[in-house]
Enzyme design. Structure first.
Site, mmCIF file in Angstrom:
data_model
loop_
_atom_site.group_PDB
_atom_site.id
_atom_site.type_symbol
_atom_site.label_atom_id
_atom_site.label_comp_id
_atom_site.label_asym_id
_atom_site.label_seq_id
_atom_site.Cartn_x
_atom_site.Cartn_y
_atom_site.Cartn_z
ATOM 1 C CB THR A 1 12.066 38.735 38.252
ATOM 2 O OG1 THR A 1 11.300 37.530 38.254
ATOM 3 C CG2 THR A 1 11.107 39.923 38.105
ATOM 4 C CB THR B 1 20.073 41.632 34.059
ATOM 5 O OG1 THR B 1 20.248 42.929 34.634
ATOM 6 C CG2 THR B 1 21.401 41.181 33.469
ATOM 7 C CG ASP C 1 16.969 36.568 39.110
ATOM 8 O OD1 ASP C 1 16.793 37.586 38.392
ATOM 9 O OD2 ASP C 1 16.233 36.294 40.068
ATOM 10 C CG ASP D 1 18.139 44.811 43.639
ATOM 11 O OD1 ASP D 1 17.963 45.125 42.451
ATOM 12 O OD2 ASP D 1 17.258 44.285 44.342
ATOM 13 C CE LYS E 1 17.375 37.429 42.739
ATOM 14 N NZ LYS E 1 17.072 38.444 41.728
ATOM 15 N N GLY E 2 15.314 41.289 45.277
ATOM 16 C CA GLY E 2 13.952 41.463 45.742
ATOM 17 C C GLY E 2 13.481 42.899 45.826
ATOM 18 C CD GLU F 1 13.656 37.511 42.211
ATOM 19 O OE1 GLU F 1 13.400 38.218 41.240
ATOM 20 O OE2 GLU F 1 14.159 37.950 43.262
HETATM 21 C C1 5RP Z 1 14.043 41.351 41.317
HETATM 22 C C2 5RP Z 1 15.525 41.296 41.364
HETATM 23 C C3 5RP Z 1 16.261 41.771 40.151
HETATM 24 O O1 5RP Z 1 16.992 40.701 39.640
HETATM 25 C C4 5RP Z 1 17.148 42.910 40.521
HETATM 26 O O2 5RP Z 1 16.333 43.963 41.000
HETATM 27 C C5 5RP Z 1 17.990 43.383 39.333
HETATM 28 O O3 5RP Z 1 17.173 43.959 38.373
HETATM 29 P P1 5RP Z 1 17.771 44.518 37.012
HETATM 30 O O4 5RP Z 1 18.319 43.355 36.253
HETATM 31 O O5 5RP Z 1 16.577 45.141 36.324
HETATM 32 O O6 5RP Z 1 18.836 45.539 37.338
HETATM 33 O O7 5RP Z 1 16.133 40.889 42.327
HETATM 34 O O8 5RP Z 1 13.511 40.858 42.517
#
Ligand code: 5RP
Length: 226
Positions: A25, A28, A81, A84, A94-95, A103
């Site tokens: 999610t 990316t 996935d 952060d 994450k999360g 996830e």
């Molecule tokens: C969601 C997540 C995402 O993978 C994380 O926030 C990274 O997001 P992005 O790819 O938009 O930078 O852990 O729960």
């Protein structure tokens, strides 16, 4: 092409026909989903997917990727996935959103979990740039918070977007956004939070990522743990 897209395309090179693939999610992960759909359309790739969130599932569905429900699977071939935060030891945070329960289930169920990110996500320790999201059973939030405070946690319930109530995750939990002493390493913190009654799940993904791909100014490299 931006770094998030570049690293997602690199992860797609690990995909083989016949695989059951977990969809992460975030922005990316969305590039990875789009690439899977392109490979299916243009190159005859045949895969089945399982989504970590409603939004990723809808995205996959709109791109005609076959989807199965999480409740019908016991393992998957590959999970891709974002994150952060990523430490040199490949621990992830994450999360930021609402979907860390699914996830983490998919990350654990995967024969191979590839985390994908741009270099802005690299940190020296978990919690460096973000608070640690801890999903708690709503009726247990005060008891869970008190237990987490006993191990040095500082934080509170995440408010909802309108700031007139509390954030509810896709699993139906509240979220305690907590900071901890930076000297508490990820292994210790992971165990301490796991052992807290009332906690449903938390955002530290400890020893789950098999491969971490990082894109930095147009070049992708694999993070090698020390
Ligand atoms: C969601 C997540 C995402 O993978 C994380 O926030 C990274 O997001 P992005 O790819 O938009 O930078 O852990 O729960």
């Amino acid at each position: 092409m931006n770094d998030k897209q570049l690293v997602a395309l690199q992860a797609a090179k690990y995909v083989k026909s016949g695989m059951l693939i977990g969809l992460g999610t975030g922005s990316t992960a969305n590039y990875f989903i789009a690439e899977l759909a392109r490979l299916q359309r243009d190159e005859g790739l045949k895969v089945t997917t399982v989504a970590s969130s409603t939004i990723s599932g809808q995205n996959a569905q709109s791109l005609n990727l076959p989807i199965v429900a999480l409740e019908h699977i016991s393992s998957i071939d590959l999970y891709v996935d974002g994150a952060d935060e990523i430490t040199p030891e490949k621990t992830l945070l994450k999360g930021r959103g609402s979907d860390l329960v699914k996830e983490k289930l998919l990350a654990k169920a995967a024969k191979q979990f590839i985390a994908v990110a741009d270099a802005s996500k690299l940190v020296s320790h978990i919690g460096q740039n973000f608070v640690i999201p801890i999903e708690v059973i709503p009726f247990a939030w005060q008891l869970a918070k008190a237990s987490l405070e006993d191990i040095g946690g500082v934080g509170d319930l995440r408010p909802n977007a309108a700031n007139d109530g509390f954030w509810i995750t896709s699993h139906g939990s509240y979220v305690l956004d907590m900071k901890f002493d930076k000297n508490l390493d990820a292994s210790a913190l992971n165990s301490l939070i796991n052992n807290t009654p009332g906690v449903v799940e938390h955002g530290i993904f400890y020893q789950l990522a098999d491969i971490v791909l990082i894109a930095d100014n147009g070049a992708v490299s694999e993070l090698s743990a020390y």
